[in-house]
Design an enzyme around this catalytic site. Sequence first.
Site: not given
Length: 327
Positions: A114, A254, A284
Amino acid sequence: MTIVSRMAGFGHYVPERRVENLEIEMQLGLDAGWIEGRTGIRSRRWAMPGQTLTDLATNAGAMALEEAGVDRSDIALTLLATSTPDHLLPPSAPLLACRLGLQASGAIDLAGACSGFLYALVLADGFVRTWGRPALVVAANILSRRINMDERGTAAVFADAAGAVVLAPSRDPHGGVLGVELMQEGENYDLIQIPSGGSARPFEIGTNPRDLRMTMRDGRAVFMHAVRMMTQSSVRAMEQAGLAASDIDRFVPHQANSRIIDAACDQLGLQPAKAVRTIGEFGNSSAATIPLSLSLANKQQPFAPGEHLLLAAAGAGMIGGAVVFGV
């Protein structure tokens, strides 16, 4: 005058297939509204059969290059942040550069989960500052092919997308990377993982197919570590930049979970309205969420000279960090 980098062009791409929460909630036996209430996600995009990681990355990269208006022969470095390359070997970045016609560019994959885009951005910034030549940073993932549909912690959250930024040389002393703090907590390495398929546990006859899918061991622990890492690194990056929270124009975190974004804003003293949010519509997509959000935000309200952006992320392997970037 010292050379710095500037974000010269933004790009993004999401697959056409839109997957609503209800489809996943019915499959997992969850009540309607369960996913949105816990994650803020309403829908996500999943790649179509036959669509590859490089397909997504190429579309995003092409948009960024066109917006930047740079000659493709001038791009000297292509960095692809991804956890889902087309193949374990060879890397996908050379194919991406080839498809984009970047004949004078080096190309390499970065596996930073991520936080991959932040690491790629910092490396590209250093390259541009040192050599005065443009670089393309792309982050892309097809996580729909790595999730365990029996595990709600991953099935409800992860998505497919790509985002891209062209960094070009500039002599604006107030632009480029103004502050950066990268960090890791290797002691929590295995909170999110794909158990098999690497050299530690290679593919072999009898491998459990579920071990080839992503698993989240402790969602609560991931939440707590992510909030702390994003806030700590953000504070240090702002200190390096000589800025306070009130000086940040837009916070681009994020997009892991809306509650993580809310908690980070609260702990940093940032107004929630400053946070760019794309998680509701797109879920996501790991490393791709920040450049995807940058591109969408720039289209909605173009970044203006003098703006200060705060980017922050944390994820698998418990790698995290933050960057303050002057537009």
